[in-house]
Design an enzyme around this catalytic site. Structure first.
Site, mmCIF file in Angstrom:
data_model
loop_
_atom_site.group_PDB
_atom_site.id
_atom_site.type_symbol
_atom_site.label_atom_id
_atom_site.label_comp_id
_atom_site.label_asym_id
_atom_site.label_seq_id
_atom_site.Cartn_x
_atom_site.Cartn_y
_atom_site.Cartn_z
ATOM 1 N N ILE A 63 -50.100 -3.907 -49.489
ATOM 2 C CA ILE A 63 -51.576 -2.893 -47.867
ATOM 3 C C ILE A 63 -52.406 -3.548 -47.070
ATOM 4 C CG2 ILE A 63 -52.711 -1.147 -48.292
ATOM 5 C CD1 ILE A 63 -51.508 -0.659 -50.830
ATOM 6 N N PRO A 64 -52.019 -4.428 -46.201
ATOM 7 C CA PRO A 64 -52.801 -5.536 -45.553
ATOM 8 C C PRO A 64 -53.863 -4.674 -45.153
ATOM 9 C CG PRO A 64 -50.817 -5.514 -44.593
ATOM 10 C CD PRO A 64 -50.438 -4.087 -46.103
ATOM 11 N N HIS A 65 -55.657 -4.822 -44.865
ATOM 12 C CA HIS A 65 -55.937 -4.400 -44.604
ATOM 13 C C HIS A 65 -57.376 -4.988 -43.666
ATOM 14 C CE1 HIS A 65 -57.239 -4.028 -48.280
ATOM 15 N NE2 HIS A 65 -58.531 -4.047 -48.091
ATOM 16 N N GLY A 66 -58.659 -4.894 -42.950
ATOM 17 C CA GLY A 66 -59.283 -6.054 -42.450
ATOM 18 C C GLY A 66 -60.773 -5.283 -42.912
#
Length: 150
Positions: A63-66
């Site tokens: 779950i890539p996120h900033g």
């Protein structure tokens, strides 16, 4: 049904390729930018997050996120679902699905709860990893969302 503003059908890409984790994260950020959810600079915030803590959550899903600092680059809460038929090495774990997050507020939280429901069910997790039609992904998320709010 899944909120179309949060998960635009155009943000479901099921035949992606990536040589490595960083390339997969860049693709996730590019898809979020293509749908108008983020500024293209958000990709750097996603890569920075991954350097600080892995976004791998299990069952072949990341779950890539900033970073928090990257929130200013988010135009609206949104998700993107990218499937990599050839798994990507994610720090020693094979990842076939990335659910990328762009969040200013908490509009994505309910959908993440639905994603957790999917990952806890081996059959649903496999269905997500093997999905070949965007409607399959939307149906899976919608049914899990109903289960998590019931």
């Amino acid at each position: 049904m899944v909120d179309a503003d949060l998960l635009d059908r155009r943000a479901i890409r099921l035949t992606e390729t990536a040589a490595d984790r960083d390339t997969a994260i860049r693709r996730c950020g590019e898809v979020l930018a293509e749908t108008g959810a983020v500024d293209p600079a958000y990709v750097a915030a996603m890569l920075a997050r991954e350097r600080s803590v892995s976004t791998y959550v299990g069952e072949g899903v990341a779950i890539p996120h900033g970073t928090l600092a990257g929130k200013e680059l988010v135009h609206r809460d949104a998700l993107a679902v990218l499937r990599f038929p050839v798994p990507v090495d994610w720090g020693g774990q094979p990842v076939t699905v990335c659910v990328a997050i762009a969040a200013r507020g908490d509009g994505h939280v309910e959908l993440l709860a639905a994603l957790a429901e999917i990952l806890l069910d081996p059959d649903r997790a496999r269905a997500l990893r093997e999905a070949t039609d965007p409607d399959e992904v939307l149906t899976l998320l919608a049914s899990a969302r109903e289960d998590s709010t019931a």
